[in-house]
Motif scaffolding. Sequence first.
Motif, PDB file in Angstrom:
ATOM      1  N   MET A  96     -10.442  -3.685   0.556  1.00  0.00           N
ATOM      2  CA  MET A  96     -10.828  -2.965  -0.657  1.00  0.00           C
ATOM      3  C   MET A  96     -10.594  -3.849  -1.872  1.00  0.00           C
ATOM      4  N   THR A  97     -11.419  -3.651  -2.898  1.00  0.00           N
ATOM      5  CA  THR A  97     -11.141  -4.334  -4.156  1.00  0.00           C
ATOM      6  C   THR A  97     -10.015  -3.581  -4.849  1.00  0.00           C
ATOM      7  N   GLU A  98      -9.383  -4.230  -5.803  1.00  0.00           N
ATOM      8  CA  GLU A  98      -8.305  -3.579  -6.539  1.00  0.00           C
ATOM      9  C   GLU A  98      -8.832  -2.350  -7.276  1.00  0.00           C
ATOM     10  N   LYS A  99     -10.032  -2.464  -7.827  1.00  0.00           N
ATOM     11  CA  LYS A  99     -10.638  -1.349  -8.551  1.00  0.00           C
ATOM     12  C   LYS A  99     -10.874  -0.150  -7.623  1.00  0.00           C
ATOM     13  N   GLU A 100     -11.403  -0.406  -6.431  1.00  0.00           N
ATOM     14  CA  GLU A 100     -11.642   0.667  -5.457  1.00  0.00           C
ATOM     15  C   GLU A 100     -10.327   1.333  -5.055  1.00  0.00           C
ATOM     16  N   TYR A 101      -9.318   0.499  -4.791  1.00  0.00           N
ATOM     17  CA  TYR A 101      -8.011   1.007  -4.355  1.00  0.00           C
ATOM     18  C   TYR A 101      -7.389   1.884  -5.438  1.00  0.00           C
ATOM     19  N   LYS A 102      -7.411   1.405  -6.676  1.00  0.00           N
ATOM     20  CA  LYS A 102      -6.808   2.165  -7.772  1.00  0.00           C
ATOM     21  C   LYS A 102      -7.539   3.476  -8.002  1.00  0.00           C
ATOM     22  N   LYS A 103      -8.863   3.440  -7.924  1.00  0.00           N
ATOM     23  CA  LYS A 103      -9.652   4.664  -8.102  1.00  0.00           C
ATOM     24  C   LYS A 103      -9.311   5.681  -7.004  1.00  0.00           C
ATOM     25  N   TYR A 106       0.822  -1.207   0.000  1.00  0.00           N
ATOM     26  CA  TYR A 106       0.000   0.000   0.000  1.00  0.00           C
ATOM     27  C   TYR A 106       0.860   1.262   0.000  1.00  0.00           C
ATOM     28  N   ARG A 107       2.062   1.144  -0.550  1.00  0.00           N
ATOM     29  CA  ARG A 107       2.991   2.277  -0.582  1.00  0.00           C
ATOM     30  C   ARG A 107       2.398   3.505  -1.250  1.00  0.00           C
ATOM     31  N   ARG A 108       1.729   3.282  -2.362  1.00  0.00           N
ATOM     32  CA  ARG A 108       1.169   4.405  -3.110  1.00  0.00           C
ATOM     33  C   ARG A 108       0.186   5.184  -2.239  1.00  0.00           C
ATOM     34  N   PHE A 109      -0.685   4.474  -1.549  1.00  0.00           N
ATOM     35  CA  PHE A 109      -1.667   5.135  -0.698  1.00  0.00           C
ATOM     36  C   PHE A 109      -0.980   5.921   0.424  1.00  0.00           C
ATOM     37  N   TYR A 110      -0.013   5.294   1.087  1.00  0.00           N
ATOM     38  CA  TYR A 110       0.647   5.963   2.212  1.00  0.00           C
ATOM     39  C   TYR A 110       1.483   7.164   1.755  1.00  0.00           C
ATOM     40  N   ALA A 111       2.026   7.103   0.527  1.00  0.00           N
ATOM     41  CA  ALA A 111       2.757   8.254  -0.016  1.00  0.00           C
ATOM     42  C   ALA A 111       1.795   9.427  -0.214  1.00  0.00           C
ATOM     43  N   ILE A 112       0.606   9.136  -0.705  1.00  0.00           N
ATOM     44  CA  ILE A 112      -0.406  10.180  -0.884  1.00  0.00           C
ATOM     45  C   ILE A 112      -0.851  10.709   0.473  1.00  0.00           C
ATOM     46  N   THR A 136     -15.212   2.994  -0.621  1.00  0.00           N
ATOM     47  CA  THR A 136     -15.911   1.700  -0.699  1.00  0.00           C
ATOM     48  C   THR A 136     -17.403   1.887  -0.439  1.00  0.00           C
ATOM     49  N   ASN A 137     -17.852   3.138  -0.430  1.00  0.00           N
ATOM     50  CA  ASN A 137     -19.257   3.460  -0.154  1.00  0.00           C
ATOM     51  C   ASN A 137     -19.727   2.861   1.160  1.00  0.00           C
ATOM     52  N   GLY A 138     -18.864   2.911   2.171  1.00  0.00           N
ATOM     53  CA  GLY A 138     -19.235   2.452   3.511  1.00  0.00           C
ATOM     54  C   GLY A 138     -19.140   0.948   3.710  1.00  0.00           C
ATOM     55  N   ARG A 139     -18.670   0.227   2.697  1.00  0.00           N
ATOM     56  CA  ARG A 139     -18.596  -1.234   2.798  1.00  0.00           C
ATOM     57  C   ARG A 139     -17.543  -1.690   3.801  1.00  0.00           C
ATOM     58  N   THR A 140     -16.404  -1.001   3.861  1.00  0.00           N
ATOM     59  CA  THR A 140     -15.323  -1.399   4.770  1.00  0.00           C
ATOM     60  C   THR A 140     -14.485  -0.183   5.131  1.00  0.00           C
ATOM     61  N   ASP A 141     -13.754  -0.300   6.218  1.00  0.00           N
ATOM     62  CA  ASP A 141     -12.804   0.759   6.575  1.00  0.00           C
ATOM     63  C   ASP A 141     -11.381   0.213   6.573  1.00  0.00           C
ATOM     64  N   SER A 142     -11.188  -0.941   5.973  1.00  0.00           N
ATOM     65  CA  SER A 142      -9.886  -1.602   5.932  1.00  0.00           C
ATOM     66  C   SER A 142      -9.316  -1.586   4.517  1.00  0.00           C
ATOM     67  N   LEU A 143      -8.069  -1.131   4.390  1.00  0.00           N
ATOM     68  CA  LEU A 143      -7.405  -1.162   3.086  1.00  0.00           C
ATOM     69  C   LEU A 143      -7.369  -2.575   2.512  1.00  0.00           C
ATOM     70  N   ARG A 144      -7.128  -3.540   3.367  1.00  0.00           N
ATOM     71  CA  ARG A 144      -7.013  -4.937   2.917  1.00  0.00           C
ATOM     72  C   ARG A 144      -8.310  -5.481   2.330  1.00  0.00           C
ATOM     73  N   ARG A 159      -9.009   5.544   7.611  1.00  0.00           N
ATOM     74  CA  ARG A 159     -10.285   4.847   7.791  1.00  0.00           C
ATOM     75  C   ARG A 159     -11.417   5.567   7.055  1.00  0.00           C
ATOM     76  N   LEU A 160     -11.458   6.905   7.180  1.00  0.00           N
ATOM     77  CA  LEU A 160     -12.518   7.679   6.535  1.00  0.00           C
ATOM     78  C   LEU A 160     -12.403   7.644   5.007  1.00  0.00           C
ATOM     79  N   LEU A 161     -11.174   7.695   4.501  1.00  0.00           N
ATOM     80  CA  LEU A 161     -10.988   7.623   3.047  1.00  0.00           C
ATOM     81  C   LEU A 161     -11.426   6.272   2.495  1.00  0.00           C
ATOM     82  N   VAL A 162     -11.048   5.210   3.189  1.00  0.00           N
ATOM     83  CA  VAL A 162     -11.426   3.869   2.729  1.00  0.00           C
ATOM     84  C   VAL A 162     -12.950   3.722   2.766  1.00  0.00           C
ATOM     85  N   LEU A 163     -13.577   4.198   3.827  1.00  0.00           N
ATOM     86  CA  LEU A 163     -15.046   4.152   3.899  1.00  0.00           C
ATOM     87  C   LEU A 163     -15.667   4.914   2.727  1.00  0.00           C
ATOM     88  N   GLN A 164     -15.110   6.072   2.420  1.00  0.00           N
ATOM     89  CA  GLN A 164     -15.641   6.893   1.330  1.00  0.00           C
ATOM     90  C   GLN A 164     -15.537   6.170  -0.010  1.00  0.00           C
TER      91      GLN A 164
END
Length: 134
Positions: free
Chosen positions: A44-51, A6-12, A34-42, A27-32
Amino acid sequence: MAIDNYRRFYAILRQMPQLYSRDEQKRLLVLQYTNGRTDSLRDMTEKEYKKMCHELGRRYGTDEAYRKLKNTCLGLMQQLGKDTTDWDEVDRYCLDPRIAGKRFCKLSYNELVRLSRKLHKIKDKQDKKSSINQ
């Protein structure tokens, strides 16, 4: 394909203004994204993470513009006679308070903009000196 780092995310995240603790902000970014589905980076789907990384990277200057700016600065340092293949030399140069006061890899987008301007000015002065001496 699962995301294995998750280097890219932490760099941002490091470049973003800190509104909450880093954990709460993550936590808030991941919730946003994933539309509230999860608050965990792990989780997230690859599509959600990349977006998320793409949109945040564009907003905070950490994606393509950031990469280009780093390359510009390295190119200018090279023109000034610095060995940019030697990261210790690059860091020593950038650590000088008159240059950036930080290691190159720790510079934010805005700090890189300032460094680029400074390096252009140094190069212009160097070019003027060499044209006078000819």
